[in-house]
Design a protein around this motif. Structure first.
Motif, PDB file in Angstrom:
ATOM      1  N   GLU A   1       0.829  -1.214   0.000  1.00  0.00           N
ATOM      2  CA  GLU A   1       0.000   0.000   0.000  1.00  0.00           C
ATOM      3  C   GLU A   1       0.859   1.258   0.000  1.00  0.00           C
ATOM      4  OE1 GLU A   1      -2.977   0.713   3.161  1.00  0.00           O
ATOM      5  OE2 GLU A   1      -3.742  -1.263   2.568  1.00  0.00           O
TER       6      GLU A   1
ATOM      7  N   LYS B   1       2.673   1.684  -3.341  1.00  0.00           N
ATOM      8  CA  LYS B   1       1.739   2.150  -4.381  1.00  0.00           C
ATOM      9  C   LYS B   1       1.467   3.639  -4.202  1.00  0.00           C
ATOM     10  CE  LYS B   1      -2.127   1.457  -7.192  1.00  0.00           C
ATOM     11  NZ  LYS B   1      -1.975   2.734  -7.869  1.00  0.00           N
ATOM     12  N   HIS B   2       1.243   4.068  -2.967  1.00  0.00           N
ATOM     13  CA  HIS B   2       0.978   5.484  -2.690  1.00  0.00           C
ATOM     14  C   HIS B   2       2.158   6.355  -3.146  1.00  0.00           C
ATOM     15  CE1 HIS B   2      -0.470   9.082  -0.751  1.00  0.00           C
ATOM     16  NE2 HIS B   2       0.625   9.148  -0.018  1.00  0.00           N
TER      17      HIS B   2
ATOM     18  N   ASP C   1       2.342   6.449  -6.883  1.00  0.00           N
ATOM     19  CA  ASP C   1       1.290   7.320  -7.412  1.00  0.00           C
ATOM     20  C   ASP C   1       1.687   8.795  -7.313  1.00  0.00           C
ATOM     21  OD1 ASP C   1      -0.243   5.110  -8.006  1.00  0.00           O
ATOM     22  OD2 ASP C   1      -1.627   5.359  -6.328  1.00  0.00           O
TER      23      ASP C   1
END
Length: 75
Positions: free
Chosen positions: A24, A27-28, A31
């Motif tokens: 998580e 991915k953050h 992004d």
């Protein structure tokens, strides 16, 4: 020499070498634009570890916890 982004100093130019943390968190960060090979300029690094960076023509602020997950090498 790899070091966490949280330890970079104002004015440093670095390149992202590795992203740590759970999927998580990774991915953050990806992004936001923290991908391996991306170039980052440190705008401001405060004593508490929070960092403001210039990344792909955007200015981003990230917490020290996030900055410690991004491993960088000097440019």
């Amino acid at each position: 020499v790899m070091l966490p982004l949280a330890f970079a100093k104002s004015g440093d130019h670095v390149m992202v070498a590795k992203i740590g943390g759970n999927p998580e968190v990774r991915k953050h960060l990806e992004d936001l634009g923290f991908v391996i090979g991306s170039h980052v300029q440190i705008i401001s690094a405060s004593k508490d570890g929070n960092v403001i960076v210039n990344l792909k023509d955007s200015r981003l602020a990230i917490t020290d916890l996030m900055a410690k997950k991004v491993q960088v090498v000097p440019q």
